[in-house]
Design a protein around this motif. Structure first.
Motif, short mmCIF file in Angstrom:
data_model
loop_
_atom_site.label_atom_id
_atom_site.label_comp_id
_atom_site.label_asym_id
_atom_site.label_seq_id
_atom_site.Cartn_x
_atom_site.Cartn_y
_atom_site.Cartn_z
N LYS A 1 0.83 -1.20 0.00
CA LYS A 1 0.00 0.00 0.00
C LYS A 1 0.87 1.26 0.00
O LYS A 1 0.58 2.24 -0.69
CB LYS A 1 -0.94 -0.01 1.20
CG LYS A 1 -1.96 1.09 1.21
CD LYS A 1 -2.93 0.92 2.35
CE LYS A 1 -3.98 1.99 2.28
NZ LYS A 1 -4.93 1.91 3.39
N GLU A 2 1.94 1.22 0.79
CA GLU A 2 2.84 2.38 0.84
C GLU A 2 3.57 2.55 -0.49
O GLU A 2 3.83 3.68 -0.92
CB GLU A 2 3.83 2.23 1.98
CG GLU A 2 3.20 2.45 3.35
CD GLU A 2 4.20 2.34 4.48
OE1 GLU A 2 5.43 2.18 4.22
OE2 GLU A 2 3.77 2.41 5.63
N GLU A 3 3.92 1.45 -1.18
CA GLU A 3 4.59 1.53 -2.48
C GLU A 3 3.66 2.15 -3.50
O GLU A 3 4.08 2.94 -4.34
CB GLU A 3 5.00 0.14 -2.96
CG GLU A 3 6.25 -0.39 -2.31
CD GLU A 3 6.62 -1.79 -2.83
OE1 GLU A 3 6.05 -2.22 -3.85
OE2 GLU A 3 7.47 -2.42 -2.22
N GLN A 4 2.37 1.79 -3.44
CA GLN A 4 1.41 2.35 -4.39
C GLN A 4 1.16 3.83 -4.12
O GLN A 4 0.97 4.61 -5.03
CB GLN A 4 0.08 1.60 -4.29
CG GLN A 4 0.14 0.18 -4.82
CD GLN A 4 -1.17 -0.57 -4.62
OE1 GLN A 4 -2.08 -0.06 -3.99
NE2 GLN A 4 -1.23 -1.79 -5.14
N GLY A 5 1.20 4.22 -2.85
CA GLY A 5 0.96 5.63 -2.50
C GLY A 5 2.14 6.52 -2.82
O GLY A 5 1.99 7.70 -3.06
N ALA A 6 3.34 5.96 -2.89
CA ALA A 6 4.53 6.77 -3.12
C ALA A 6 4.80 7.05 -4.56
O ALA A 6 4.27 6.77 -5.49
CB ALA A 6 5.76 6.08 -2.54
#
Length: 167
Positions: A162-167
């Protein structure tokens, strides 16, 4: 008058059966009358592969052994032809094998058992036979123990994705 050697041999046999009764995790008593040679051989083979000792013994010898081992409740099932299966390691194996064999071969009748030092009836033998094997129980336990770790790992992976997609 009985020969001293014969008496000695019988006493040794009683002592051996008494030791097996005390040491075994499960001992199952069955009536084997009506099994043909091929069926008896197949039963012995299955039991031997599971590490279960199977013997046909005289009831008088068994009664003396049960008296010495303080398992006299078993005496009531010691009538007619008696075969006995001893298992020192796996408490489920003799019950499972004999119960499954009795389902396929009506000639084999379960009479009773000694499980962990307690005399039990046919119903308890059948309940014991329905339990998974020791390996099956261990794999279930391992699965239960691994579940929290697996769920935590999946949660951490989901957060990371999720953090990879948000970044």
């Amino acid at each position: 008058m009985a020969n001293a050697k014969v008496i000695q041999a019988k006493q040794e046999a009683v002592d051996a059966v008494t030791a097996k009764l005390r040491e075994s995790a499960t001992t199952v008593v069955a009536d084997y009358r009506g099994l043909n040679v091929a069926q008896a051989t197949e039963l012995r083979k299955q039991l031997r592969e599971a590490g279960v000792e199977f013997q046909v013994l005289k009831n008088t010898l068994l009664r003396r052994a049960t008296a010495t081992a303080e398992l006299t409740e078993l005496d009531e099932v010691l009538t007619g032809p008696t075969a006995i299966a001893f298992s020192a390691e796996d408490a489920v194996a003799p019950a499972k094998i004999l119960n499954d064999f009795a389902k396929k071969n009506e000639a084999l009748k379960l009479k009773g058992a000694v499980v962990e030092g307690r005399v039990v009836g046919v119903d308890q033998i059948k309940a014991l036979a329905e339990l998974p094997s020791r390996e099956g129980l261990l794999s279930m336990l391992l699965s239960v123990l691994q579940a929290p770790v697996r769920n935590f790992a999946l949660a951490v992976k989901a957060v990371a994705e999720k953090e990879e997609q948000g970044a």
